[in-house]
Motif scaffolding. Structure first.
Motif, short mmCIF file in Angstrom:
data_model
loop_
_atom_site.label_atom_id
_atom_site.label_comp_id
_atom_site.label_asym_id
_atom_site.label_seq_id
_atom_site.Cartn_x
_atom_site.Cartn_y
_atom_site.Cartn_z
N UNK A 83 48.81 39.34 36.92
CA UNK A 83 47.66 39.16 36.03
C UNK A 83 47.02 37.83 36.33
N UNK A 84 45.74 37.83 36.57
CA UNK A 84 45.03 36.57 36.81
C UNK A 84 43.96 36.41 35.73
N UNK A 85 43.51 35.20 35.59
CA UNK A 85 42.54 34.88 34.55
C UNK A 85 41.29 35.75 34.67
N UNK A 86 40.75 36.13 33.56
CA UNK A 86 39.51 36.93 33.57
C UNK A 86 38.41 36.18 34.30
N UNK A 87 37.66 36.92 35.06
CA UNK A 87 36.62 36.32 35.88
C UNK A 87 37.03 36.17 37.32
N UNK A 142 37.62 51.65 38.14
CA UNK A 142 38.18 50.75 39.12
C UNK A 142 38.94 49.67 38.38
N UNK A 143 40.20 49.42 38.79
CA UNK A 143 41.04 48.61 37.95
C UNK A 143 40.59 47.17 37.90
N UNK A 144 39.69 46.72 38.78
CA UNK A 144 39.16 45.38 38.66
C UNK A 144 38.31 45.22 37.41
N UNK A 145 37.84 46.35 36.84
CA UNK A 145 37.01 46.26 35.63
C UNK A 145 37.75 45.60 34.49
N UNK A 146 39.08 45.64 34.52
CA UNK A 146 39.86 44.98 33.49
C UNK A 146 39.67 43.48 33.57
N UNK A 147 39.39 42.98 34.78
CA UNK A 147 39.34 41.55 34.98
C UNK A 147 37.93 40.98 35.00
N UNK A 148 36.91 41.80 35.06
CA UNK A 148 35.59 41.25 35.31
C UNK A 148 34.68 41.28 34.09
N UNK A 149 35.23 41.58 32.93
CA UNK A 149 34.36 41.74 31.78
C UNK A 149 33.84 40.42 31.23
N UNK A 150 34.56 39.32 31.48
CA UNK A 150 34.16 38.03 30.96
C UNK A 150 34.19 37.01 32.08
N UNK A 151 33.18 36.14 32.14
CA UNK A 151 33.15 35.12 33.16
C UNK A 151 34.25 34.10 32.98
N UNK A 172 29.66 37.96 36.81
CA UNK A 172 30.18 37.85 38.18
C UNK A 172 31.69 37.59 38.18
N UNK A 173 32.34 37.96 39.27
CA UNK A 173 33.77 37.68 39.43
C UNK A 173 33.96 36.83 40.68
N UNK A 174 35.03 36.04 40.67
CA UNK A 174 35.33 35.13 41.77
C UNK A 174 36.56 35.63 42.52
N UNK A 175 36.48 35.65 43.84
CA UNK A 175 37.60 36.06 44.66
C UNK A 175 38.69 34.99 44.62
N UNK A 176 39.82 35.33 44.09
CA UNK A 176 40.94 34.41 43.96
C UNK A 176 41.46 34.02 45.35
N UNK A 214 29.15 45.71 40.34
CA UNK A 214 30.02 44.55 40.50
C UNK A 214 29.26 43.48 41.26
N UNK A 215 29.40 42.23 40.81
CA UNK A 215 28.88 41.08 41.56
C UNK A 215 30.07 40.17 41.86
N UNK A 216 30.36 40.01 43.15
CA UNK A 216 31.53 39.25 43.59
C UNK A 216 31.09 38.00 44.33
N UNK A 217 31.69 36.87 43.97
CA UNK A 217 31.40 35.59 44.62
C UNK A 217 32.65 35.07 45.31
N UNK A 218 32.48 34.38 46.42
CA UNK A 218 33.63 33.71 47.02
C UNK A 218 33.22 32.44 47.73
N UNK A 219 34.14 31.46 47.68
CA UNK A 219 34.02 30.23 48.45
C UNK A 219 34.99 30.29 49.62
N UNK A 220 35.23 29.18 50.32
CA UNK A 220 36.14 29.21 51.45
C UNK A 220 37.57 29.39 51.01
N UNK A 221 38.00 28.62 50.00
CA UNK A 221 39.36 28.74 49.52
C UNK A 221 39.41 29.08 48.04
N UNK A 222 38.68 28.37 47.22
CA UNK A 222 38.66 28.70 45.79
C UNK A 222 39.87 28.18 45.07
#
Length: 389
Positions: free
Chosen positions: A60-64, A166-175, A200-204, A139-147
């Motif tokens: 489980x990772x933080x929402x967003x 899609x199970x990512x919907x559990x994680x992307x409801x809140x920034x 938007x969601x951020x690639x961990x 879905x709007x996905x953002x990523x940096x080099x490492x994050x």
């Protein structure tokens, strides 16, 4: 998210009864399943002892945020046709810096279909796309080099009430509010989109983490929308780096086999031949997906064959497939999760649908899996009403 798709199915020979054939194959692990043959007596099908049920433990990772595996399964999602073929399915924004020392990293490759973040959110000009256009994306996905890497916790999945999309919907409801350690460009893009009402969601772990696991889904250039239908769609990853479920066409694509390092294949089709019998180890189960198909021999055979491959030394990588990867392959994946992860049918089905949303074992198969569950655990843990609500 709105991810409804048309269903397509390969015609199958519904008059054919169960025929379990294991074809000996050659692979890098040196193991084979040729000694596993169909069994025809009840005692041989029963487990040696009753299992104690366990609950799935999922990261489980933080929402967003969303993990690399979740992004892989989002890019692989299918429901009739590949979700990625829809230009408004996912908007991926590469927020890596294009300045100075970071430029050489940015120019090497991008997550497939990504576009430069400055083409949507410019540091000076602001949003370059209308809110109406942005709202079209599921879905709007953002990523940096490492994050950043927030602390990873574990939770037990004990409810089937999770969305079956899609199970990512559990994680992307809140920034996420814990994005402070990500790159400035990513933060600017994230908060600008949030102010516009987007989620938007951020690639961990950022691009570097994704590329380390899935380099074959990274490309040197951002593909045009018209090129989406040329993209390779991969099977869903059910157990990370180990167990995959997909279609017969995917099982026949050697590029997919190589990239996922598949060593063992469970072929559940009635009329689709094993594609690489001289290179891979196959278990062939000739099944139809109709209401008369009996799985009494196929279930234990598939379960124990998958487990034998995954427990080999070195460990194998298994692809379970039927025609489109929805019905027959789902039943075989589920029985493995039940028997060798000690999960109830309810928990196993929830886990599977979170990773392959199009999974849909028919009522006949579900009833037989409920019977098998009682055989494994000594009591019925799941009712048909639990999994059809």
């Amino acid at each position: 998210m709105n991810n409804s798709r048309r269903n397509s199915r390969e015609p199958v020979n519904t008059s054919q009864t169960v025929s379990c054939i294991c074809v000996r194959g050659v692979n890098s692990t040196g193991s084979d399943l040729s000694s596993i043959l169909p069994v025809h007596n009840k005692a041989a099908r029963e487990p040696e002892r009753l299992l104690v049920p366990a609950r799935p433990i999922a990261p489980y990772v933080e929402r967003g945020y969303v993990s690399s595996q979740q992004v892989f399964n989002l890019l692989s999602a299918e429901e009739g046709q590949a979700a990625l073929y829809d230009p408004y399915y996912i908007l991926i924004l590469d927020c890596r810096s294009t300045k100075r020392s970071a430029l050489h990293m940015y120019g090497k490759s991008h997550v497939v279909t990504a576009r430069a973040a400055v083409t949507v959110i410019h540091p000076v000009l602001g949003c370059l796309i209308s809110c109406i256009a942005l709202q079209k994306y599921s879905i709007i996905l953002l990523y940096a080099e490492e994050g950043s890497s927030p602390v990873v916790l574990t939770i037990c999945t004990d409810s089937f009430s999770l969305p079956l999309l899609l199970y990512a919907s559990v994680l992307i409801s809140v920034g996420s509010v814990k994005a402070r350690t990500d790159s400035p460009d990513l933060l600017h893009c994230f908060f600008q989109l949030s102010r516009l009402g987007m989620d938007p969601v951020i690639l961990l772990g950022g691009f570097s983490a994704f590329r380390a696991s899935y380099p074959f889904l990274c490309t040197r250039m951002v593909l045009l929308e018209t090129e989406r239908h040329t993209l390779t769609i991969y099977p869903s990853e059910i157990l990370e780096g180990a167990l995959y479920q997909g279609s017969a066409s995917q099982a026949s694509d050697y590029r997919i086999i190589e990239n996922l390092r598949i060593t063992h294949v469970v072929n559940a089709t009635a009329n689709w031949p094993d594609a690489f019998p001289n290179k891979l180890c196959y278990l062939r189960l000739c099944l139809s997906d109709d209401a008369q198909q009996d799985l009494v021999e196929a279930l234990p055979l598939a379960s124990r064959s998958i487990n034998a491959a995954l427990m080999a030394e070195p460990a194998g990588h298994v692809l379970v497939h039927c025609s489109v990867g929805r019905i027959r392959s789902s039943a075989l994946t589920l029985v493995f999760l039940m028997e060798h992860r000690r999960w109830s049918l309810l928990h196993a089905l929830c886990w599977l649908k979170e990773r392959r949303a199009c999974s849909a074992p028919n009522v006949n198969f579900l009833r037989q899996l409920i019977v098998y569950e009682e055989l494994l655990f000594g009591s019925k843990l799941t009712s048909l009403s639990d999994i059809r609500r």
